[in-house]
Design a protein around this motif. Sequence first.
Motif, PDB file in Angstrom:
ATOM      1  N   VAL A  41       0.885  -1.162   0.000  1.00 52.32           N
ATOM      2  CA  VAL A  41       0.000   0.000   0.000  1.00 52.32           C
ATOM      3  C   VAL A  41       0.921   1.209   0.000  1.00 52.32           C
ATOM      4  O   VAL A  41       1.807   1.333   0.844  1.00 52.32           O
ATOM      5  N   LEU A  42       0.719   2.066  -0.983  1.00 54.41           N
ATOM      6  CA  LEU A  42       1.530   3.266  -1.160  1.00 54.41           C
ATOM      7  C   LEU A  42       0.662   4.478  -0.861  1.00 54.41           C
ATOM      8  O   LEU A  42      -0.444   4.600  -1.386  1.00 54.41           O
ATOM      9  N   CYS A  43       1.148   5.355  -0.012  1.00 58.46           N
ATOM     10  CA  CYS A  43       0.416   6.563   0.341  1.00 58.46           C
ATOM     11  C   CYS A  43       1.427   7.696   0.462  1.00 58.46           C
ATOM     12  O   CYS A  43       2.161   7.773   1.448  1.00 58.46           O
ATOM     13  N   THR A  44       1.506   8.550  -0.552  1.00 56.31           N
ATOM     14  CA  THR A  44       2.453   9.654  -0.517  1.00 56.31           C
ATOM     15  C   THR A  44       1.690  10.977  -0.529  1.00 56.31           C
ATOM     16  O   THR A  44       0.855  11.212  -1.392  1.00 56.31           O
ATOM     17  N   HIS A  45       1.979  11.793   0.437  1.00 55.66           N
ATOM     18  CA  HIS A  45       1.379  13.130   0.550  1.00 55.66           C
ATOM     19  C   HIS A  45      -0.143  13.078   0.517  1.00 55.66           C
ATOM     20  O   HIS A  45      -0.789  13.931  -0.089  1.00 55.66           O
ATOM     21  N   ALA A  46      -0.713  12.090   1.182  1.00 55.88           N
ATOM     22  CA  ALA A  46      -2.169  11.984   1.261  1.00 55.88           C
ATOM     23  C   ALA A  46      -2.659  11.835   2.696  1.00 55.88           C
ATOM     24  O   ALA A  46      -3.736  12.326   3.021  1.00 55.88           O
ATOM     25  N   LEU A  47      -1.897  11.172   3.552  1.00 60.25           N
ATOM     26  CA  LEU A  47      -2.345  10.930   4.923  1.00 60.25           C
ATOM     27  C   LEU A  47      -2.698  12.235   5.632  1.00 60.25           C
ATOM     28  O   LEU A  47      -3.701  12.327   6.339  1.00 60.25           O
ATOM     29  N   GLU A  48      -1.896  13.275   5.415  1.00 62.92           N
ATOM     30  CA  GLU A  48      -2.123  14.538   6.111  1.00 62.92           C
ATOM     31  C   GLU A  48      -3.383  15.263   5.637  1.00 62.92           C
ATOM     32  O   GLU A  48      -3.818  16.223   6.246  1.00 62.92           O
ATOM     33  N   HIS A  49      -3.993  14.781   4.551  1.00 65.87           N
ATOM     34  CA  HIS A  49      -5.220  15.397   4.030  1.00 65.87           C
ATOM     35  C   HIS A  49      -6.475  14.593   4.374  1.00 65.87           C
ATOM     36  O   HIS A  49      -7.578  15.024   4.066  1.00 65.87           O
ATOM     37  N   MET A  50      -6.309  13.432   4.974  1.00 59.92           N
ATOM     38  CA  MET A  50      -7.467  12.569   5.249  1.00 59.92           C
ATOM     39  C   MET A  50      -8.340  13.148   6.349  1.00 59.92           C
ATOM     40  O   MET A  50      -7.843  13.741   7.299  1.00 59.92           O
ATOM     41  N   TYR A  51      -9.630  12.938   6.211  1.00 59.21           N
ATOM     42  CA  TYR A  51     -10.558  13.420   7.232  1.00 59.21           C
ATOM     43  C   TYR A  51     -10.452  12.613   8.510  1.00 59.21           C
ATOM     44  O   TYR A  51     -10.841  13.082   9.572  1.00 59.21           O
ATOM     45  N   ASP A  52      -9.908  11.395   8.446  1.00 60.90           N
ATOM     46  CA  ASP A  52      -9.689  10.578   9.641  1.00 60.90           C
ATOM     47  C   ASP A  52      -8.433   9.744   9.398  1.00 60.90           C
ATOM     48  O   ASP A  52      -8.498   8.623   8.883  1.00 60.90           O
ATOM     49  N   ALA A  53      -7.288  10.301   9.751  1.00 62.80           N
ATOM     50  CA  ALA A  53      -6.003   9.651   9.483  1.00 62.80           C
ATOM     51  C   ALA A  53      -5.869   8.326  10.221  1.00 62.80           C
ATOM     52  O   ALA A  53      -5.298   7.367   9.692  1.00 62.80           O
ATOM     53  N   VAL A  54      -6.378   8.257  11.424  1.00 64.21           N
ATOM     54  CA  VAL A  54      -6.267   7.027  12.206  1.00 64.21           C
ATOM     55  C   VAL A  54      -7.036   5.898  11.515  1.00 64.21           C
ATOM     56  O   VAL A  54      -6.521   4.787  11.335  1.00 64.21           O
ATOM     57  N   GLU A  55      -8.260   6.163  11.099  1.00 63.28           N
ATOM     58  CA  GLU A  55      -9.044   5.145  10.382  1.00 63.28           C
ATOM     59  C   GLU A  55      -8.403   4.853   9.030  1.00 63.28           C
ATOM     60  O   GLU A  55      -8.414   3.713   8.566  1.00 63.28           O
ATOM     61  N   GLY A  56      -7.823   5.864   8.374  1.00 66.59           N
ATOM     62  CA  GLY A  56      -7.122   5.640   7.113  1.00 66.59           C
ATOM     63  C   GLY A  56      -5.984   4.645   7.272  1.00 66.59           C
ATOM     64  O   GLY A  56      -5.836   3.709   6.480  1.00 66.59           O
ATOM     65  N   LEU A  57      -5.178   4.819   8.309  1.00 59.90           N
ATOM     66  CA  LEU A  57      -4.088   3.879   8.570  1.00 59.90           C
ATOM     67  C   LEU A  57      -4.628   2.484   8.885  1.00 59.90           C
ATOM     68  O   LEU A  57      -4.063   1.473   8.448  1.00 59.90           O
ATOM     69  N   SER A  58      -5.726   2.421   9.624  1.00 58.65           N
ATOM     70  CA  SER A  58      -6.335   1.121   9.938  1.00 58.65           C
ATOM     71  C   SER A  58      -6.797   0.422   8.661  1.00 58.65           C
ATOM     72  O   SER A  58      -6.570  -0.784   8.491  1.00 58.65           O
ATOM     73  N   GLN A  59      -7.439   1.173   7.751  1.00 55.02           N
ATOM     74  CA  GLN A  59      -7.877   0.570   6.491  1.00 55.02           C
ATOM     75  C   GLN A  59      -6.685   0.114   5.660  1.00 55.02           C
ATOM     76  O   GLN A  59      -6.716  -0.953   5.051  1.00 55.02           O
ATOM     77  N   MET A  60      -5.617   0.909   5.619  1.00 53.22           N
ATOM     78  CA  MET A  60      -4.425   0.504   4.878  1.00 53.22           C
ATOM     79  C   MET A  60      -3.873  -0.798   5.450  1.00 53.22           C
ATOM     80  O   MET A  60      -3.504  -1.706   4.699  1.00 53.22           O
ATOM     81  N   HIS A  61      -3.794  -0.889   6.776  1.00 51.61           N
ATOM     82  CA  HIS A  61      -3.285  -2.095   7.422  1.00 51.61           C
ATOM     83  C   HIS A  61      -4.121  -3.318   7.059  1.00 51.61           C
ATOM     84  O   HIS A  61      -3.591  -4.394   6.779  1.00 51.61           O
ATOM     85  N   ARG A  62      -5.446  -3.167   7.049  1.00 50.43           N
ATOM     86  CA  ARG A  62      -6.333  -4.280   6.724  1.00 50.43           C
ATOM     87  C   ARG A  62      -6.170  -4.736   5.272  1.00 50.43           C
ATOM     88  O   ARG A  62      -6.441  -5.891   4.957  1.00 50.43           O
ATOM     89  N   LEU A  63      -5.735  -3.835   4.390  1.00 54.44           N
ATOM     90  CA  LEU A  63      -5.535  -4.208   2.983  1.00 54.44           C
ATOM     91  C   LEU A  63      -4.299  -5.069   2.766  1.00 54.44           C
ATOM     92  O   LEU A  63      -4.217  -5.821   1.791  1.00 54.44           O
ATOM     93  N   LEU A  64      -3.319  -4.962   3.643  1.00 55.55           N
ATOM     94  CA  LEU A  64      -2.034  -5.627   3.436  1.00 55.55           C
ATOM     95  C   LEU A  64      -2.112  -7.136   3.626  1.00 55.55           C
ATOM     96  O   LEU A  64      -2.717  -7.619   4.578  1.00 55.55           O
ATOM     97  N   THR A  65      -1.455  -7.845   2.702  1.00 51.57           N
ATOM     98  CA  THR A  65      -1.278  -9.278   2.872  1.00 51.57           C
ATOM     99  C   THR A  65      -0.253  -9.500   3.996  1.00 51.57           C
ATOM    100  O   THR A  65       0.524  -8.583   4.296  1.00 51.57           O
ATOM    101  N   PRO A  66      -0.209 -10.666   4.606  1.00 55.79           N
ATOM    102  CA  PRO A  66       0.829 -10.921   5.614  1.00 55.79           C
ATOM    103  C   PRO A  66       2.220 -10.681   5.009  1.00 55.79           C
ATOM    104  O   PRO A  66       2.522 -11.167   3.925  1.00 55.79           O
ATOM    105  N   GLY A  67       3.031  -9.896   5.695  1.00 53.47           N
ATOM    106  CA  GLY A  67       4.367  -9.561   5.192  1.00 53.47           C
ATOM    107  C   GLY A  67       4.375  -8.433   4.177  1.00 53.47           C
ATOM    108  O   GLY A  67       5.427  -8.102   3.629  1.00 53.47           O
ATOM    109  N   GLY A  68       3.206  -7.820   3.923  1.00 53.48           N
ATOM    110  CA  GLY A  68       3.128  -6.733   2.947  1.00 53.48           C
ATOM    111  C   GLY A  68       3.784  -5.456   3.454  1.00 53.48           C
ATOM    112  O   GLY A  68       4.130  -5.343   4.627  1.00 53.48           O
ATOM    113  N   PHE A  69       3.964  -4.494   2.549  1.00 54.69           N
ATOM    114  CA  PHE A  69       4.628  -3.227   2.855  1.00 54.69           C
ATOM    115  C   PHE A  69       3.642  -2.075   2.841  1.00 54.69           C
ATOM    116  O   PHE A  69       2.844  -1.952   1.911  1.00 54.69           O
ATOM    117  N   LEU A  70       3.727  -1.220   3.841  1.00 54.24           N
ATOM    118  CA  LEU A  70       3.058   0.075   3.808  1.00 54.24           C
ATOM    119  C   LEU A  70       4.149   1.100   3.567  1.00 54.24           C
ATOM    120  O   LEU A  70       5.057   1.255   4.387  1.00 54.24           O
TER     121      LEU A  70
END
Length: 182
Positions: free
Chosen positions: A141-170
């Motif tokens: 999951v690639l996120c460049t210069h977007a996290l700081e614009h999210m309406y809910d950064a904490v939930e955004g990070l949680s959703q990114m984490h849920r998308l990752l396969t085991p051993g995946g990269f954020l």
Amino acid sequence: MNVIQYPCGCLNEVHTLTGAMYCAGKCKQHRDRLARQPKGFAYYHGLCAIDDAGKPRPANYVREFADAIGPFPMGEVVVEIGCGASPYVDGLRAAGCKQYVGVDPDPWACEWMRKTYGVEMLCSLFPIPAGMGELPEADMVLCTHALEHMYDAVEGLSQMHRLLTPGGFLSLVVPDDTDPTN
């Protein structure tokens, strides 16, 4: 953590040890503004993401990524959050990406990405509101210069984490910015 609440209702949290500040929630007015904020050609051209002819200009962005994180991690499935007119697709494909899915709220950017790269796009704010669409499990999951614009950064990070396969990269790039509203 110290919480700063602005008159509009937006929340920023400040980590007490590091002083790092991040968006912990945006008010409805700012969420709605983000959703209505198409950027278009002039915006991405001004950022030097595309040239005068509307073609990608990846050099500066890929160099910034490499300086911050290193080479693109290997991954067959990549989801890019807040991709806009992404300058990374060709580099990701060269590193082994076989399926790229972008997420961005800007209809112009979503159409440009489909036409330019032939990729899948989900035209939505992130974090993705319920019922707005599904994303595949991703090796990266690639996120460049977007996290700081999210309406809910904490939930955004949680959703990114849920998308990752085991051993995946954020792979996350945020600006070095002292602006308390960013």
